[in-house]
Design an enzyme around this catalytic site. Structure first.
Site, PDB file in Angstrom:
ATOM      1  N   LYS A   1      -7.961 -12.739  -7.206  1.00 27.56           N
ATOM      2  CA  LYS A   1      -9.093 -12.973  -6.803  1.00 27.56           C
ATOM      3  C   LYS A   1      -9.786 -12.112  -7.382  1.00 27.56           C
ATOM      4  CE  LYS A   1      -9.878 -12.012  -2.110  1.00 27.56           C
ATOM      5  NZ  LYS A   1      -9.183 -12.014  -1.010  1.00 27.56           N
TER       6      LYS A   1
ATOM      7  N   LYS B   1       0.609  -1.500  -0.074  1.00 27.44           N
ATOM      8  CA  LYS B   1       0.013  -0.335   0.395  1.00 27.44           C
ATOM      9  C   LYS B   1       0.827   1.173   0.259  1.00 27.44           C
ATOM     10  CE  LYS B   1      -4.349  -2.031   2.166  1.00 27.44           C
ATOM     11  NZ  LYS B   1      -5.588  -1.631   2.727  1.00 27.44           N
TER      12      LYS B   1
ATOM     13  N   LYS C   1     -13.900  -6.013  -6.129  1.00 28.05           N
ATOM     14  CA  LYS C   1     -14.226  -4.553  -6.988  1.00 28.05           C
ATOM     15  C   LYS C   1     -13.051  -4.022  -7.843  1.00 28.05           C
ATOM     16  CE  LYS C   1     -17.055  -1.718  -5.225  1.00 28.05           C
ATOM     17  NZ  LYS C   1     -17.780  -0.584  -4.297  1.00 28.05           N
TER      18      LYS C   1
END
Ligand code: TRP
Length: 334
Positions: free
Chosen positions: A198, A116, A201
């Site tokens: 995976k 991140k 969204k």
């Protein structure tokens, strides 16, 4: 209610606005099964949600949506404790104490932090670094026996275990060291556009994921345009990851075995197979969507669920926090 207390399971999820079919089949469906065997705590971890850029009004909206979707998915608030992390005093308090037992180096080594914080334009705030300590606090505050975690959270759970052990060692035996919970059969649902990843969204490519609240037209469109291969055979095989994923989805929502589906659709061509899957999905999601629409409008009901959840959680949290403060040498409030 049985006499012996059930083991305690806790799992947190960030309040994402719309859940995907992958969230449901891979996790939430299993949570609903756990309700019988475990005492279940389901915090919606809204404090974790602010470690990355966000819009306050959206956070609030997503929190309600997340709660309503959980309940519509079958998480019975009578049989579990669903609450907001931000409504229970103790998560951030405990996380401070635990952070004083956590070497910064360990936090820098967390894969998720590295991912991140290396994203272009990421704000690398201290909260992002301390994210796993807050997660450890979520777990240890309730002395959870088991924590269901996906692959991406294993490292964070391991850190929580280390922190628990360190606290016990530094002060005295206080926390249970939580064990991972491996669901009996969690379906691993992959992206419809790239079956090596995976399902999650994605704003750039909405075709990747079926959202539980997608309209019938959107569901059909996404399934029909799911990536497959140039072959025509509907068969489970490693070299056919797109078809394998669709077979897994079909099997998970209908309870039919993959062999059975292969028998029916093997030679029918991809179009027929995909349309049948779309029909099954639309039918499967309809009762969920109906229930969701009822609940999301009923703020009194939603607030009631949160109030009850927070009351139970708060009583436990204060008990742990008092013990922790005492062990750590703070003077008790008169
Ligand atoms: N970090 C988890 C995730 O991103 C969410 C989480 C927060 C969590 N606190 C938790 C999961 C406690 C399990 C237990 O998915």
């Amino acid at each position: 209610m049985s006499e012996t207390p059930k083991p305690l399971i806790l799992t947190g999820a960030k309040p994402s606005g719309e859940l995907t079919l992958g969230n449901y089949l891979g996790a939430i469906k299993n949570w609903a099964i756990m309700l019988e065997e475990y005492e279940c705590f389901f915090p919606i971890v809204d404090l974790h949600a602010i470690t990355v850029g966000y819009v306050p009004a959206e956070l609030r909206k997503h929190t309600y949506q997340c709660l309503a979707q959980y309940i519509a998915c079958g998480l019975d608030p009578q049989k579990s404790h669903i609450f907001l992390q931000s409504q229970v005093i103790g998560h951030t308090e405990l996380s401070w104490i635990l952070s004083c037992l956590t070497p910064v180096g360990e936090l820098h080594r967390m894969t998720q932090f590295k991912d991140k914080s290396s994203k272009p334009g990421a704000s690398v705030n201290a909260g992002l670094l301390f994210y796993p300590v807050l997660m450890a606090a979520d777990i240890l505050l309730y002395n959870a026996d088991r924590v269901p975690v996906g692959e991406d959270q294993k490292q964070h759970l391991e850190l929580a275990r280390n922190i628990a052990q360190r606290f016990n060692h530094t002060y005295s035996e206080t926390f249970k060291v939580p064990e991972p919970y491996i669901p009996r059969a969690g379906a691993r649902i992959m992206s419809l556009q790239d079956p090596s990843r995976k399902m999650s969204k994605s704003d750039e490519n909405p075709g990747e994921a079926i959202l539980l609240l997608d309209s019938p037209q959107a569901i059909r469109k996404k399934i029909l345009s799911a990536v497959t291969d140039s072959d025509t055979e509907v068969r489970m095989a490693p070299e056919k990851p797109g078809i394998a994923n669709l077979l897994n989805i079909f099997s998970a929502i209908t309870g039919r075995s993959v062999e059975d589906l292969e028998r029916e659709f093997g030679d029918s061509g991809y179009g027929t197979f995909k349309n049948a899957l779309a029909d099954a999905l639309i039918a499967h999601l309809e009762p969920f969507q109906e229930r969701y629409r009822e609940i999301i409008e009923d703020k009194t009901f939603l607030h009631g669920v949160l109030k009850e959840g927070a009351e139970v959680a708060q009583a436990r949290a204060f008990k742990t926090l008092r013990k922790v403060y005492r062990k750590a040498g703070f003077v008790e409030r008169a």
